[in-house]
Design a protein around this motif. Structure first.
Motif, PDB file in Angstrom:
ATOM      1  N   ALA A 500      27.297  14.396 -96.254  1.00  0.00           N
ATOM      2  CA  ALA A 500      28.013  13.516 -95.324  1.00  0.00           C
ATOM      3  C   ALA A 500      28.393  14.344 -94.098  1.00  0.00           C
ATOM      4  N   ILE A 501      28.565  13.676 -92.959  1.00  0.00           N
ATOM      5  CA  ILE A 501      28.846  14.389 -91.712  1.00  0.00           C
ATOM      6  C   ILE A 501      29.963  13.665 -90.969  1.00  0.00           C
ATOM      7  N   ILE A 502      30.941  14.438 -90.487  1.00  0.00           N
ATOM      8  CA  ILE A 502      32.005  13.903 -89.637  1.00  0.00           C
ATOM      9  C   ILE A 502      31.928  14.602 -88.287  1.00  0.00           C
ATOM     10  N   LEU A 503      31.870  13.819 -87.210  1.00  0.00           N
ATOM     11  CA  LEU A 503      31.837  14.349 -85.844  1.00  0.00           C
ATOM     12  C   LEU A 503      33.100  13.905 -85.122  1.00  0.00           C
ATOM     13  N   GLU A 504      33.773  14.850 -84.485  1.00  0.00           N
ATOM     14  CA  GLU A 504      34.968  14.519 -83.705  1.00  0.00           C
ATOM     15  C   GLU A 504      34.727  14.939 -82.257  1.00  0.00           C
ATOM     16  N   PHE A 505      34.959  14.026 -81.325  1.00  0.00           N
ATOM     17  CA  PHE A 505      34.706  14.270 -79.903  1.00  0.00           C
ATOM     18  C   PHE A 505      36.037  14.384 -79.161  1.00  0.00           C
ATOM     19  N   LYS A 506      36.108  15.365 -78.271  1.00  0.00           N
ATOM     20  CA  LYS A 506      37.353  15.543 -77.515  1.00  0.00           C
ATOM     21  C   LYS A 506      37.047  16.154 -76.149  1.00  0.00           C
ATOM     22  N   VAL A 507      37.650  15.598 -75.116  1.00  0.00           N
ATOM     23  CA  VAL A 507      37.550  16.167 -73.777  1.00  0.00           C
ATOM     24  C   VAL A 507      38.639  17.229 -73.615  1.00  0.00           C
ATOM     25  N   ARG A 508      38.285  18.374 -73.056  1.00  0.00           N
ATOM     26  CA  ARG A 508      39.248  19.474 -72.914  1.00  0.00           C
ATOM     27  C   ARG A 508      40.414  19.069 -72.022  1.00  0.00           C
ATOM     28  N   ASP A 509      41.623  19.332 -72.509  1.00  0.00           N
ATOM     29  CA  ASP A 509      42.852  19.172 -71.725  1.00  0.00           C
ATOM     30  C   ASP A 509      43.216  20.549 -71.182  1.00  0.00           C
ATOM     31  N   ALA A 510      42.988  20.764 -69.887  1.00  0.00           N
ATOM     32  CA  ALA A 510      43.164  22.093 -69.296  1.00  0.00           C
ATOM     33  C   ALA A 510      44.596  22.590 -69.404  1.00  0.00           C
ATOM     34  N   GLN A 511      45.577  21.686 -69.496  1.00  0.00           N
ATOM     35  CA  GLN A 511      46.979  22.106 -69.577  1.00  0.00           C
ATOM     36  C   GLN A 511      47.349  22.582 -70.981  1.00  0.00           C
ATOM     37  N   GLU A 512      46.617  22.113 -71.985  1.00  0.00           N
ATOM     38  CA  GLU A 512      46.963  22.470 -73.356  1.00  0.00           C
ATOM     39  C   GLU A 512      45.956  23.405 -74.012  1.00  0.00           C
ATOM     40  N   GLU A 513      44.721  23.423 -73.499  1.00  0.00           N
ATOM     41  CA  GLU A 513      43.652  24.177 -74.153  1.00  0.00           C
ATOM     42  C   GLU A 513      43.024  25.152 -73.162  1.00  0.00           C
ATOM     43  N   PRO A 514      43.137  26.455 -73.406  1.00  0.00           N
ATOM     44  CA  PRO A 514      42.661  27.457 -72.438  1.00  0.00           C
ATOM     45  C   PRO A 514      41.152  27.455 -72.239  1.00  0.00           C
ATOM     46  N   ASP A 515      40.392  27.034 -73.250  1.00  0.00           N
ATOM     47  CA  ASP A 515      38.942  27.016 -73.114  1.00  0.00           C
ATOM     48  C   ASP A 515      38.358  26.007 -74.094  1.00  0.00           C
ATOM     49  N   LEU A 516      37.013  25.891 -74.097  1.00  0.00           N
ATOM     50  CA  LEU A 516      36.359  24.910 -74.960  1.00  0.00           C
ATOM     51  C   LEU A 516      36.501  25.263 -76.436  1.00  0.00           C
ATOM     52  N   ASN A 517      36.609  26.559 -76.747  1.00  0.00           N
ATOM     53  CA  ASN A 517      36.814  26.951 -78.144  1.00  0.00           C
ATOM     54  C   ASN A 517      38.098  26.335 -78.689  1.00  0.00           C
ATOM     55  N   ALA A 518      39.148  26.341 -77.853  1.00  0.00           N
ATOM     56  CA  ALA A 518      40.419  25.746 -78.272  1.00  0.00           C
ATOM     57  C   ALA A 518      40.273  24.237 -78.467  1.00  0.00           C
TER      58      ALA A 518
END
Length: 561
Positions: A500-518
């Motif tokens: 089974a596979i679960i995919l979660e999509f999220k756009v980076r919030d520059a104020q809360e997340e320093p980079d895409l890894n976060a």
């Protein structure tokens, strides 16, 4: 012995002379004539026998076909004595806009005027003798692709006048595929110019024409009254939801099953029904599209005959560039679900990008959707339509269309799907970024491009792509949260051997997340907080057989972890 199947015949005389397969639809002649309607507009999907029906009407009523009992003997209408006497007794003007598909207003206008000029040439015998005055003969000869607007708008009314004087009878006017130029005008950006030109032509021909006995127009859509029918209060519109003439276009199930018996295909009825049944006109269900049935009788194999007969570019454009709501709703349809929508059958083409109800109305009129049920709200009078994809053939067409959204861009989409199935995270990142670079703007609306909307449009197009490519292998679900913040997609395997596979999509919030890894970690955390895996575990899938991926977006860059 079964009759020969003739493909693409639209001339009634050819059909009858060659004795090819034909389903008797001559009862329509009686029903239309006895309706006493002044001007009738009939809309049906493409390849539903509209042109053949118009040819039948011309050859039944036209003085050019006097004493042609050979065309109608043995058919329903010839059993009616009063209609035998009616055959061949009226002057008929028959023209078609089916081939007017130019991409600019000037060329479209010329093509329309050329069509009228060719019609005039058919009646060049009117120039003989003194029926027309010298000035009228000059006007007759001036009908050309470059005639002025006022002359073009009056041309069919003038021809009606001449024929009335020659035959001593008002004319019947048959206009086939009236809306083809209008669809091209919308796609190519000259709607306003053409609608003005067409409005003047139609008003003079069908409203202010004292030499008109009756008229029929056919097309796929009912274009809004405000656009081109503003003064036509004598118009009777028969759409796909109208009960009138419900079984006069398309084949009924009884007609299809009789044909299968004739060709020794009786055992194929269930699969033919699954593929080609599903059209609903008014209160008549189980209508089949004639084009697919005729081709099936000829080929003896199932295929998307009707869906592939002409361009579906307008439908594809509206779906591809539509909002997240359009794509989410289409996801429901692809899964075999049903939508509850308000339909406005008066299509306003220049509102298609702004008014979602217009899109569903167009898809219903075009035969891509069927109305399986209606519900009227007593307090408001609002009517809701329950819409589904028409049949397997239509679903096949949309699956091919969605697959081509990615394939046309050589984006590595297929390679991404393979990498996903193989749990190859490095390859997934490479190919998904290639997909994103090639297709982000492709999913945005050309009329209202927006950097903010690109990830959301891409996401929903991507989910539709997964449904098409993996729908046979997985049960695919996605959530229905509003706004593009965090989304999940779950792939539940139909084969216990698959993960089974679960995919979660999220756009980076520059104020809360320093980079895409976060952002990736935030997406993965979301999967745990929302306990998405619990739904899969409850259905018997072991925890170790559930894979989780976070997709982080920043502009056109994507990181998967």
């Amino acid at each position: 012995m079964a009759r020969t199947v003739g493909i693409g015949l639209q001339d009634f005389e050819k059909v009858r002379k060659r004795n090819v397969f034909y389903v008797d639809k001559t009862k329509f002649i009686q029903e239309w004539w006895e309706s006493q309607d002044d001007v009738t507009l009939i809309t049906r999907p493409r390849r539903f026998g509209k042109t053949l029906t118009m040819s039948m009407l011309e050859q039944f009523f036209s003085v050019d076909y006097q004493n042609r009992s050979d065309l109608f003997e043995g058919l329903y209408i010839w059993q009616k004595e009063e209609y035998r006497r009616l055959q061949g007794t009226y002057p008929v003007i028959f023209l078609s806009f089916a081939n007017v598909k130019e991409t600019s207003f000037s060329e479209t206008r010329k093509k329309l005027c050329k069509t009228i000029q060719l019609l005039y040439r058919k009646y060049s015998f009117l120039l003989e003798g003194d029926l027309l005055s010298e000035s009228e003969k000059e006007e007759f000869l001036k009908v050309s692709p470059d005639m002025e607007d006022y002359a073009a708008s009056l041309s069919l009314q003038q021809l009606s006048n001449y024929l009335y004087r020659y035959y001593g009878k008002n004319v019947l006017i048959l206009l086939d595929e009236y809306d083809t130029p209008m669809q091209e005008a919308y796609v190519n950006g000259f709607w306003n110019e053409l609608s003005s030109f067409t409005r003047n032509l139609f008003n003079a021909t069908f409203k202010g024409n004292p030499y008109l006995e009756r008229a029929i127009m056919t097309g796929i859509t009912r274009i809004s009254k405000e656009s081109i029918f503003s003064d036509l209060n004598n118009l009777k519109a028969i759409t796909v939801t109208s009960e009138k003439y419900a079984d006069c276009f398309g084949f009924t199930e009884a007609e299809v099953f009789s044909a299968l018996d004739e060709y020794g295909l009786s055992d194929k009825k269930p699969e033919v029904k699954a593929w080609y049944d599903g059209f609903v006109f008014g209160n008549k269900a189980d209508i089949y599209n004639p084009w697919s049935i005729i081709n099936y009788l000829a080929e003896h194999k199932l295929g998307a005959y009707w869906a592939n007969t002409s361009s579906n570019s307008l439908v594809g454009k509206l779906l591809r560039e539509g909002s997240k709501n359009i794509k989410q709703d289409f996801e429901i349809l692809l899964k075999g679900g049903c939508l509850k929508k308000v339909i406005d059958e008066q299509i306003v083409y220049n509102q298609l990008h702004a008014k979602e109800s217009a899109i569903w109305s167009l898809l219903l009129a075009g035969g891509y959707l069927k109305a399986v049920q209606t519900e009227q709200i007593a307090s408001t009078g609002t009517v809701y339509y329950y819409l589904e994809l028409t049949n397997k053939e239509v679903r096949s067409m949309f699956c091919n269309m969605i697959h081509e959204w990615f394939a046309d861009y050589d984006s590595g989409y297929n390679d991404f799907v393979k990498a996903l199935l193989q749990n190859d995270l490095k390859a997934m990142n490479v190919y998904m970024n290639r997909v994103a670079m090639a297709t982000f703007s492709f999913f945005d609306s050309g009329s209202r491009p927006s950097a903010e909307s690109e990830p959301e449009r891409f996401y929903h197009g991507f989910v539709l792509g997964l449904l098409v490519d993996l729908g046979e292998r997985y049960v695919i679900t996605s959530n229905r949260e509003s706004g593009f913040g965090r989304y999940d997609v779950m792939l539940e395997p139909k084969n216990p051997a698959d993960d089974a596979i679960i995919l979660e999509f999220k756009v980076r919030d520059a104020q809360e997340e320093p980079d895409l890894n976060a952002t990736v970690q935030s997406a993965l955390q979301q999967i745990e907080e929302k306990k998405y895996a619990e739904a899969l575990i409850s259905r018997g899938i072991p925890p170790e057989k559930i894979r989780r991926y976070g997709f982080a977006f920043q502009g056109k860059k994507i990181l998967i972890g």
